[in-house]
Motif scaffolding. Structure first.
Motif, PDB file in Angstrom:
ATOM      1  N   ASP C 258     -38.267   0.830  52.305  1.00  0.00           N
ATOM      2  CA  ASP C 258     -37.273   0.673  53.358  1.00  0.00           C
ATOM      3  C   ASP C 258     -36.060   1.542  53.016  1.00  0.00           C
ATOM      4  OD1 ASP C 258     -35.767  -0.093  55.435  1.00  0.00           O
ATOM      5  OD2 ASP C 258     -35.746  -2.250  54.969  1.00  0.00           O
ATOM      6  N   ILE C 259     -35.937   2.630  53.753  1.00  0.00           N
ATOM      7  CA  ILE C 259     -34.818   3.561  53.492  1.00  0.00           C
ATOM      8  C   ILE C 259     -33.732   3.274  54.514  1.00  0.00           C
ATOM      9  CG2 ILE C 259     -34.166   5.984  53.239  1.00  0.00           C
ATOM     10  CD1 ILE C 259     -37.191   6.615  53.152  1.00  0.00           C
ATOM     11  N   LYS C 260     -32.510   3.071  53.985  1.00  0.00           N
ATOM     12  CA  LYS C 260     -31.418   2.751  54.913  1.00  0.00           C
ATOM     13  C   LYS C 260     -30.241   3.699  54.729  1.00  0.00           C
ATOM     14  CE  LYS C 260     -31.934  -2.230  55.553  1.00  0.00           C
ATOM     15  NZ  LYS C 260     -31.879  -3.118  54.396  1.00  0.00           N
ATOM     16  N   LEU C 299     -35.018  14.560  50.280  1.00  0.00           N
ATOM     17  CA  LEU C 299     -35.368  13.181  50.583  1.00  0.00           C
ATOM     18  C   LEU C 299     -36.374  12.657  49.553  1.00  0.00           C
ATOM     19  CD1 LEU C 299     -35.361  10.694  52.469  1.00  0.00           C
ATOM     20  CD2 LEU C 299     -37.239  11.757  53.740  1.00  0.00           C
ATOM     21  N   VAL C 300     -37.413  13.439  49.345  1.00  0.00           N
ATOM     22  CA  VAL C 300     -38.451  12.999  48.410  1.00  0.00           C
ATOM     23  C   VAL C 300     -37.874  12.874  47.003  1.00  0.00           C
ATOM     24  CG1 VAL C 300     -40.584  13.700  47.280  1.00  0.00           C
ATOM     25  CG2 VAL C 300     -40.371  13.901  49.755  1.00  0.00           C
ATOM     26  N   GLU C 301     -37.032  13.826  46.629  1.00  0.00           N
ATOM     27  CA  GLU C 301     -36.454  13.749  45.283  1.00  0.00           C
ATOM     28  C   GLU C 301     -35.573  12.510  45.129  1.00  0.00           C
ATOM     29  OE1 GLU C 301     -36.614  18.417  43.929  1.00  0.00           O
ATOM     30  OE2 GLU C 301     -34.649  17.525  44.331  1.00  0.00           O
ATOM     31  N   ALA C 302     -34.881  12.165  46.195  1.00  0.00           N
ATOM     32  CA  ALA C 302     -34.053  10.954  46.120  1.00  0.00           C
ATOM     33  C   ALA C 302     -34.941   9.720  46.021  1.00  0.00           C
ATOM     34  CB  ALA C 302     -33.145  10.861  47.345  1.00  0.00           C
ATOM     35  N   LEU C 303     -36.050   9.725  46.747  1.00  0.00           N
ATOM     36  CA  LEU C 303     -36.951   8.568  46.709  1.00  0.00           C
ATOM     37  C   LEU C 303     -37.564   8.396  45.324  1.00  0.00           C
ATOM     38  CD1 LEU C 303     -38.874   8.858  50.113  1.00  0.00           C
ATOM     39  CD2 LEU C 303     -36.956   7.350  49.518  1.00  0.00           C
ATOM     40  N   SER C 311     -25.295   8.065  49.151  1.00  0.00           N
ATOM     41  CA  SER C 311     -24.990   6.749  49.709  1.00  0.00           C
ATOM     42  C   SER C 311     -26.222   6.235  50.437  1.00  0.00           C
ATOM     43  CB  SER C 311     -23.791   6.838  50.669  1.00  0.00           C
ATOM     44  OG  SER C 311     -24.127   7.647  51.770  1.00  0.00           O
ATOM     45  N   GLY C 312     -26.153   5.029  50.900  1.00  0.00           N
ATOM     46  CA  GLY C 312     -27.305   4.402  51.517  1.00  0.00           C
ATOM     47  C   GLY C 312     -28.149   3.696  50.476  1.00  0.00           C
ATOM     48  N   SER C 313     -29.297   3.183  50.893  1.00  0.00           N
ATOM     49  CA  SER C 313     -30.098   2.425  49.929  1.00  0.00           C
ATOM     50  C   SER C 313     -31.590   2.680  50.092  1.00  0.00           C
ATOM     51  CB  SER C 313     -29.810   0.929  50.076  1.00  0.00           C
ATOM     52  OG  SER C 313     -30.308   0.495  51.327  1.00  0.00           O
ATOM     53  N   ILE C 314     -32.299   2.467  49.012  1.00  0.00           N
ATOM     54  CA  ILE C 314     -33.749   2.583  49.014  1.00  0.00           C
ATOM     55  C   ILE C 314     -34.305   1.249  48.533  1.00  0.00           C
ATOM     56  CG2 ILE C 314     -35.743   3.780  48.046  1.00  0.00           C
ATOM     57  CD1 ILE C 314     -33.718   6.137  47.484  1.00  0.00           C
ATOM     58  N   THR C 322     -32.338   2.153  44.641  1.00  0.00           N
ATOM     59  CA  THR C 322     -31.526   3.334  44.947  1.00  0.00           C
ATOM     60  C   THR C 322     -31.144   4.092  43.678  1.00  0.00           C
ATOM     61  OG1 THR C 322     -30.589   1.904  46.636  1.00  0.00           O
ATOM     62  CG2 THR C 322     -29.615   4.089  46.398  1.00  0.00           C
ATOM     63  N   HIS C 323     -30.801   3.340  42.660  1.00  0.00           N
ATOM     64  CA  HIS C 323     -30.359   4.011  41.437  1.00  0.00           C
ATOM     65  C   HIS C 323     -31.291   3.762  40.261  1.00  0.00           C
ATOM     66  CE1 HIS C 323     -26.810   5.041  43.660  1.00  0.00           C
ATOM     67  NE2 HIS C 323     -26.622   3.765  43.965  1.00  0.00           N
ATOM     68  N   ALA C 324     -32.506   3.362  40.567  1.00  0.00           N
ATOM     69  CA  ALA C 324     -33.449   3.090  39.485  1.00  0.00           C
ATOM     70  C   ALA C 324     -33.856   4.392  38.803  1.00  0.00           C
ATOM     71  CB  ALA C 324     -34.681   2.379  40.030  1.00  0.00           C
ATOM     72  N   SER C 325     -34.327   4.273  37.574  1.00  0.00           N
ATOM     73  CA  SER C 325     -34.769   5.463  36.857  1.00  0.00           C
ATOM     74  C   SER C 325     -36.107   5.930  37.413  1.00  0.00           C
ATOM     75  CB  SER C 325     -34.938   5.137  35.374  1.00  0.00           C
ATOM     76  OG  SER C 325     -36.028   4.261  35.211  1.00  0.00           O
ATOM     77  N   ILE C 326     -36.445   7.155  37.084  1.00  0.00           N
ATOM     78  CA  ILE C 326     -37.718   7.698  37.559  1.00  0.00           C
ATOM     79  C   ILE C 326     -38.861   6.833  37.046  1.00  0.00           C
ATOM     80  CG2 ILE C 326     -39.261   9.683  37.437  1.00  0.00           C
ATOM     81  CD1 ILE C 326     -36.722  11.407  37.075  1.00  0.00           C
ATOM     82  N   ARG C 327     -38.770   6.526  35.752  1.00  0.00           N
ATOM     83  CA  ARG C 327     -39.843   5.736  35.178  1.00  0.00           C
ATOM     84  C   ARG C 327     -39.899   4.350  35.813  1.00  0.00           C
ATOM     85  NH1 ARG C 327     -41.090   6.657  29.253  1.00  0.00           N
ATOM     86  NH2 ARG C 327     -42.033   8.397  30.347  1.00  0.00           N
TER      87      ARG C 327
END
Ligand code: ATP
Ligand code: ATP
Ligand code: MG
Ligand code: MG
Lengths: 350, 314, 507, 337
Positions: C258-260, C299-303, C311-314, C322-327
């Motif tokens: 859910d991308i907001k 977009l994909v890189e942010a996801l 800003s915004g949230s994933i 939104t701010h989780a690590s890649i791993r």
């Protein structure tokens, strides 16, 4: 298969380097066969000399590993000399300030030296990770910084009564030299550093080939972007890679200043630092390869003088031979091609 | 201030060999070959010029110096062929080949010097003399800074930098050179011989590094002793710092020159006497690191530098 | 009919492989001749021989009826042969003019004289409808423009024979249309063209004849007008190929992603993704269509965590990522087939088995307490290579660099799917692949969906998006400009939405 | 006499170099030249070895190499050999050792000169004193400077003696020479030629007319700077060290910027020890000091840059040194650095 190839390459390089050295000897009117026989006898003739050869090799194993480890993780560090100085300084400082039982003392000193080297190396690591500063340049700068740090801190805090230019002598309980080992090798300068070097070689081989840490470090070295994609913390790994490389060089410093040497002099950038590059190179950056090539350099270093003493070959030739070997190791592709050619030919005929 | 004026010419003198070597590195890296061997090539230049000049000075007088410079360039170029063969034909790791060059140069030159002259140190009786440029040296501020106590070689090196700028940016040779360093496959497809261009570039770098070594000899050192005390490595740093551009390395080498000179003479300046010696000595290296932090993010390194050229690679 | 180029009985081998096996091909003057074949069939090799980059082991090349020896690209140029390579041969920090004149620089005394060259490039550009700015720097222009620079390079050298190696693989649909137009212009000027492409539709649209290669051998040369795409595909692959993806209807489940109001900056610090909102559900393939460079990458890189969200949230699986690590995202069940397989997807110097554990080396059974378990890794790799039909010379020990692009891609797809992800973000999953491989990968994506997982498909290929997606979202200038069901729309409408002209309602 | 000659040729004299090269124009070279002279004049076999580093272990290794190759008379220059010779004199009891500029000790600075070892010291402070006095007399009024390499004992003693020599001239011969603290520096190496030039230049620019350099390669830079100033017609003098550096300062035919040199007779010392050994008079176990008294130090006798008057006055002071009427301190005390 790859291993045989590297081995072949290294041997061919050594052989051609020796041939080139022989030509130099002949040009100066000396007999190369005599020269080499004295060279190797000088390094291996009796237990004491073997011990001295191994003592010379000890530091080179560690600096060679330091360079090779960084190399395997995609970094070219010229900083081993500076990290050695810092490691040596920490070890010397601890050895001269604390009074502990020998085993504890040595442990503390080695730990301190490794940490010192690691910290010193992690500065270029940090600069590389965060600001993309080229490690070749930053490690060169760090070498000179280390040189001046030692230059000013030894006279200020650790000098003896009379001399401004060297530290006090390391007390017996803080020296890596132990009697049983020295006696075993008939009074040579061999010290516990050798055991440390063997251990370090095994551990580095293990890290590189068998651990997730090694996997990560190499992945970052080969392809930063892919490593990042896979969730590996690239910055941390670069700092870590140089840190481990620095720890090895720091240990080299401890073995050199508190084992091979008996105190620390100022105004000298240890040659083993730059030699580490050559050692790593000849060892094809593989840990045990590095070990073998360090021993070879050890023979050259300790046999050189005997050769010079026994013949009319000038002292400078030893360095020329070493340099030539390195050049041939650098151009090893030639030998690999030749080797592949031979293999193919052999296969066809078989 | 007075001190600044008085040491500035020495900073320039110290800068010139660095600049010449960095310029050599620039040609080399722009063609796609990294040259860590600058240090060794400088030693070769210093050795060659010392041998030639000490041999000819008695009979030729001052013009022997120019012969020495020329000889250093020729032998430097010839010696650099070792690096060229290794890194271009044999596709060796360029950094390692350069390291080998450094070792060979250091050992071989001293060896030869001893065998030929009986001593590993070769001295010349007289180097170039510092001269004030008439008229120009009388200009306020600029005169004492740039036109006083200058060596003839300074103008030679500066001229080479200017010429290099023109060559690299304004001639077909320069265009091709840069193409080889950025994308050799492109140059190859355009019918340019990447090998040949790289050979030329490596040899130019050998000649310029050789010149650099000779400049040290004919200006401030007047003695060959088998070492150029790390200036080759510093030149490499200056090249990166100067972002592989002629004007950039002019700036970065001056920066080094001034920083090192200030550190050297600060000992004799009373105003500095309260600063710990360590800080003064560390100064050039710390400011270099700081400057690199500022400039490294947007690195303009030639993309193919350090990679052996492989025609089939896509 | 006059043949301008003939390659007769050409063979070429590389260590361990016969890349061209007695190939003959004839090019008529003024024709567009397609060259079709699986990945690794030997097309690029053949053309590299014609252009003088490789030397054939045997065989004859005739140009305008005369036998020639093409030792190097200079000879090819002199013979009027030009080539647009699969990977462009352009210097990124040179201007268009500098790139074009490289090697044949006009001079004034010892100095470059670019003004005349610029003028001539301008003229050529107008004449063939290329619309290229001679003074622009390569790194500042789009990939489509770069390709036109390559074309100009040939024209500037007065090439008569133009070779295009997979020119459309990197282009947007609009750019492909433009390229077709340009090719027709070229043909109208009596130029002859060899076109390598995996896209049968393009061959149909523009080529007259088509030579099909399989495993280094010519299967046959056909008249395009009289041959169906199905037949050509079969000739190439050696079996039946289905273009239509088999896909049963399926009710999508709960929301996985859910991308907001997401905003993301590009590397150049411009706003690349603006207030973007989107939901992806279980059991659906959501296709994201858009012209290249409209914020998909960011977009994909942010996801996936490769880039910071401004800003915004994933929300992923109900959790704020939104701010989780890649791993953290990977462990959470997100998988990512990256846009650039060589830059991100693989460690080219690692072996296949090492590449297969790129994200999971830290997990059991691949490692325990920091130590790697070779045996488990090898078994894992062998299983995946088998399951995903990844072919490589030395099996699991092949170095990734030595493998063909198609096989590299299949390996990545296999690896990502093997993580059994809740959400698979597939970016350009079939770029540059032959129809056989495409079919294969498409099947796998659908399987994922059928297994109740979510797939976010980001592709520049409109066909692919239309065929695979359950819903189609369109992105333009970083904004969501529409959402459609494939059944209720067509390429034309989506194309307009991609251009940001029409805005569609929500499906 | 002929029968005595036979063992003479059999003596093999070896030397291990300290940091720096055999061509350092300083104590390595000085020692080696003394040995070479013994080679030609006394017929001994000679050899030098260059260790790979400057640690005790490196030194002992080369001493061992010489010993194993039959060189049983070994000369080592420099205080860095102190602990190595301490060990070698016991380990190789049948060899003879000459340690220049140092005393064997185990690391605790308690001198233990073995029966097979001779320790040789030079009164560098006296050499510096004489040179300082001579220079002050010649220049009369103005500023002097000192550039040292590193703060090792020999260099320090040169420096302290030089300061005392200048002060002595000011007090007893009416000269007005100033030595400011800022103009007494140790550069930090024996090799940085550029730094030598720069430091010398800034000293000269601040009004210094003569600089005493005990700094190896750093001094070379200073000499070059003085030369180019002299060519431009300016006053710039260097006071040389260790050997008579006059030839190195020549810039115009025969003119040299070397005002005088603070010499120590290293070569002579080495030669004398070899000769003593051949004569069976090797002073094993002794610590010899070469000073003014035994003419082991001094300034060159012939030097066009010093007026005859100055030379005469220097002779007089030298005699006072010899008689002990004038004593030069070899410690810092209240002196600069
Ligand atoms: N330089 C090379 N060295 C070794 N093998 C090569 C080389 N170039 C190509 N090959 C081999 O030759 C075969 C044909 O490769 P080529 O690039 O011609 O295929 P292609 O038909 O162009 O494939 P694609 O559709 O993927 O572009 C491949 O199997 C490849 O492994
Ligand atoms: N160093 C190498 N050694 C062996 N084979 C190689 C090497 N480099 C390339 N190849 C071969 O060349 C072929 C073509 O490589 P390329 O990267 O062009 O693949 P591709 O399928 O055309 O990929 P792309 O999707 O990028 O077009 C591959 O099949 C690969 O096997
Ligand atoms: Mg291809
Ligand atoms: Mg392809």
């Amino acid at each position: 298969m790859n291993r045989t190839r590297s081995l072949f390459t290294a041997l061919a390089a050594v052989l051609l380097g020796l041939v080139a050295g022989a030509i130099f000897m002949a040009l100066t009117g000396a007999d190369p066969f005599k020269g080499y026989s004295f060279l190797f006898r000088g390094g291996l003739m009796n237990l004491e000399r073997i011990g001295n050869t191994l003592a010379s090799a000890t530091t080179l194993v560690l600096t060679g590993l330091s360079v090779a480890f960084a190399f395997r993780t995609g970094l070219f560090s010229i900083g081993a000399a500076g990290q050695m100085l810092i490691g040596g300084l920490v070890a010397t400082a601890l050895g001269l300030s604390l009074e502990l039982s020998k085993p504890l003392m040595l442990f503390v000193m080695l730990l301190g030296a490794a940490l010192g080297g690691a910290l010193w190396a992690s500065i270029p690591g940090y600069l590389k990770a965060k600001f993309n500063v080229h490690e070749v340049v930053s490690t060169i700068m760090m070498n000179w910084l280390a040189y001046w740090v030692v230059y000013y801190s030894i006279p200020a805090y650790f000098k003896g009564t009379f001399l401004e230019t060297e530290s006090r002598r390391i007390p017996e309980y803080a020296s890596l030299r132990v009697d049983w080992l020295s006696d075993l090798f008939k009074g040579s300068y061999i010290n516990l550093g050798l055991i440390l070097a063997i251990g370090a070689t095994a551990i580095i081989a293990l890290i590189l080939n068998r651990t997730t840490l090694g996997y990560e470090l190499k992945a970052v070295g080969f392809n930063r972007h892919a490593a990042e994609y896979a969730g590996i913390d690239v910055s941390r790994n670069i700092i870590m890679a140089l840190g481990i490389s620095g720890a090895l060089a720091g240990l080299a410093g401890a073995t050199f200043y508190a084992g091979y040497s008996v105190n620390m002099q100022i105004g000298v950038l240890p040659a083993a630092g730059l030699d580490g590059i050559a050692v790593a190179l000849l060892g094809a950056n593989s840990p045990w390869g590095v070990f073998a090539s360090a021993v070879f350099f050890g023979i050259l270093h300790s046999g050189k003088g005997f050769m010079n003493a026994m013949t009319d070959i000038p002292p400078e030739i030893g360095d020329t031979i070493i340099a030539t070997i390195i050049y041939f190791a650098a151009t090893s592709v030639l030998f690999v091609r030749f080797y592949d050619f031979l293999r193919r030919k052999f296969k066809k005929e078989a | 201030m007075e001190t600044i004026f008085s040491v500035f010419p020495y900073a320039i003198a110290y800068t010139m060999p660095l600049l010449a070597a960095a310029l050599g590195g620039l040609y080399c890296e722009r063609s796609g070959v990294v040259n860590i061997g600058l240090e060794g090539l400088m030693v070769v230049g210093s050795f060659t010029s010392a041998m030639v000049i000490s041999g000819l000075q008695a009979s030729m007088g001052p013009s022997a110096l120019w012969v020495g410079l020329a000889a250093a360039m020729v032998i430097g170029a010839a010696f650099s062929l070792l690096h060229a063969v290794a890194s271009i034909n044999l596709k060796a790791n360029q950094v390692i080949s350069g390291t080998a060059i450094n070792m060979i140069a250091g050992a071989l030159t001293v060896f030869l010097a001893r065998n030929i002259t009986g001593s590993g140190n070769v001295r010349i009786t007289m180097g170039f003399i510092q001269r004030d440029i008439p008229l120009l040296s009388d200009i306020p501020v600029l005169g004492p800074l740039f036109f006083s106590k200058t060596y003839a070689t300074t103008w030679l090196v500066l001229a080479l930098v200017a010429i290099s700028w023109v060559v690299i940016y304004k001639t077909p040779f320069g265009l091709r050179l840069r193409a080889c360093g950025e994308h050799p496959q492109t140059a190859d497809a355009a019918g340019i011989s990447v090998y040949r261009m790289r050979y030329i570039a490596v040899m130019i770098s050998g000649a310029l590094a050789g010149l650099a070594g000779a400049v040290i000899l004919v200006t401030y050192s007047s003695e060959f002793n088998g070492s150029v005390s790390g200036l080759g490595f510093l030149a490499l740093a200056a090249l990166i710092f100067g972002q592989w551009k002629p004007a950039g390395i002019l700036g970065s080498t001056f920066f080094f020159g001034i920083a090192a000179t200030v550190a050297n003479v600060s000992q004799v300046i009373p105003a500095f006497s309260r600063i710990p010696g360590l800080l003064l000595k560390a100064f050039p290296y710390v400011v270099t690191l700081a400057a690199l932090v500022l400039f490294s993010k947007s690195s303009q390194a030639p993309r193919a530098a350090g990679e052996p050229f492989d025609q089939g690679k896509r | 009919m006059e043949h301008i180029v003939e390659m007769l009985n050409v063979s070429k081998s590389f260590p361990g492989i016969l890349a061209n096996d007695d190939i003959s091909i004839q090019l008529r003057k003024g024709e567009i001749h397609a060259l079709l074949g699986e990945n690794g069939a030997g097309k690029s090799t053949l053309m590299s021989i014609l252009f003088g980059l490789y030397k054939a082991d045997s065989g004859v090349i005739k140009v305008r009826g005369k036998e020639v020896q093409i030792h190097n690209p200079n000879v090819a140029n002199a013979l009027g042969i030009g080539m647009v390579h699969q990977h462009f041969k352009l210097v990124h920090n040179f201007t268009v003019t500098e790139n074009i004149i490289l090697g044949i620089e006009p001079v004034n005394g010892p100095f470059l004289k670019t003004a005349d060259a610029s003028r001539r490039i301008k003229e050529l550009s107008v004449r063939y409808g290329l619309d290229v700015d001679p003074d622009a720097r390569i790194e500042d222009i789009s990939v489509g423009m770069q390709q036109r620079v390559e074309i100009l390079k040939m024209l500037y050298r007065d090439a008569e024979v133009l070779i295009f190696d997979e020119p459309t693989a990197v282009l947007t649909p609009q750019e492909i249309v433009d390229l077709m137009k340009i090719m027709r212009n070229l043909k109208a000027e009596d130029k002859s063209i060899i076109l390598i492409t995996h896209k049968l539709k393009e061959i149909k649209a523009i080529a007259e004849r088509c030579t099909v290669i399989r495993r280094g051998k010519v299967v046959g040369t056909v008249d395009v007008a009289g041959t169906s795409t199905q037949v050509m595909a079969e000739m190439m692959v050696g079996r039946q190929v289905s273009f239509k993806v088999d896909k049963r209807d399926r009710e999508p489940g709960e929301v996985v992603l859910d991308i907001k109001d997401l905003c993301v900056q590009s590397s150049r610090k411009t706003q690349a993704v603006k207030n973007f909102s989107l939901q992806v559900r279980r059991g659906e393939i959501l296709g994201l269509a858009g012209v290249d460079g409209n914020g998909q990458t960011e977009l994909v890189e942010a996801l996936t965590g490769l880039r910071k969200a401004e800003s915004g949230s994933i929300l992923f699986m109900g959790k704020d990522m939104t701010h989780a690590s890649i791993r953290g995202r990977i462990r959470g069940g997100m998988a990512h087939i990256p846009e650039d397989r060589q830059k991100r997807g693989l460690v080219l110097d690692y072996t296949m088995e090492e590449n297969f554990i790129l994200e999971i080396y830290g997990l059991e059974p691949f490692s325990k307490r920091g130590f790697i378990n070779r045996k488990a890794i090898r078994a894992h790799a062998a299983k995946l290579m088998d399951a995903f039909d990844v072919r490589a010379g030395q099996g699991t020990l092949s170095i990734a660099r030595t493998m063909s692009g198609g096989n590299q891609q299949k390996a990545i797809v296999g690896r990502e799917i093997s993580h059994d992800p809740e959400l698979l973000i597939a970016v350009q999953p079939t770029r540059g692949l032959d129809v056989g491989s495409i079919e294969y990968i498409h099947k796998r994506l659908v399987e994922q969906r059928d297994g109740g997982k979510a797939v976010l498909l980001v592709s520049l290929e409109l066909d692919e998006v239309m065929d695979l997606s359950d819903r189609i979202a369109v992105i333009s200038h970083g904004e969501l400009t529409g959402m459609k069901l494939p059944a209720e729309t067509n390429e034309g409408e989506i194309g307009l939405m991609m251009a940001g002209v029409a805005s569609g309602g929500h499906a | 006499a002929k029968t005595e000659k036979a063992p003479v040729a059999a003596l093999k004299v070896g030397m291990v170099t300290d940091a720096g090269t055999i061509d350092d124009k300083s104590f390595n070279q000085g020692t080696w030249e003394g040995i070479l002279r013994a080679g030609t004049e006394l017929g001994v076999e000679t050899k030098y070895l260059k260790p790979t580093g400057t640690t005790e272990a490196d030194y002992i290794k080369e001493i061992g190499n010489l010993y194993d190759a039959g060189f049983k008379f070994i000369v080592t220059p420099g205080f860095k050999f102190e602990t190595s010779i301490f060990q070698a004199q016991t380990k190789y009891a049948d060899a003879k050792f000459v340690l220049i500029d140092g005393n064997p000790h185990s690391g605790d600075y308690t001198p233990v000169v073995g029966a097979n070892t001779v320790s040789i010291f030079f009164a560098e402070h006296e050499a510096g004193f004489v040179a300082g006095y001579a220079a002050a007399l010649q220049i009369q009024a103005g500023e002097f400077g000192f550039i040292g390499g590193m703060e090792i004992p020999a260099v320090q003693k040169f420096n302290w003696g030089f300061q005392q020599g200048v002060a002595y001239a000011n007090a007893n011969a009416g000269t007005k020479i100033v030595l400011k603290a800022e103009n007494v520096v140790y550069q930090g190496s024996f090799s940085d030629v550029a730094a030598g030039q720069q430091i010398a230049a800034s000293m000269f620019d601040k009004g210094v007319t003569a600089i005493f350099c005990a700094a190896g390669g750093v001094g070379v830079g200073a000499i070059n700077e003085a030369k180019s100033r002299a060519v431009a017609g300016k006053t710039a003098w260097i006071i040389g060290v260790d050997v008579d550096q006059y030839p190195e300062g020549i810039y115009d035919g025969t003119k040299s910027i070397i005002l005088t040199s603070a010499m120590k007779g290293i070569g002579t010392a080495a030669f004398d020890m070899i000769k003593a050994e051949l004569d069976g008079k090797f002073p094993g176990g002794q610590t010899l000091v070469f000073n003014a008294k035994n003419n082991g130090i001094g300034i060159p006798a012939a030097n066009p840059n010093l007026s005859a008057d100055v030379q005469a006055k220097v002779q007089a002071v030298f005699a006072l040194l010899q008689s002990g009427a004038v004593v030069v301190a070899d410690v810092q005390g209240t002196l600069i650095k």
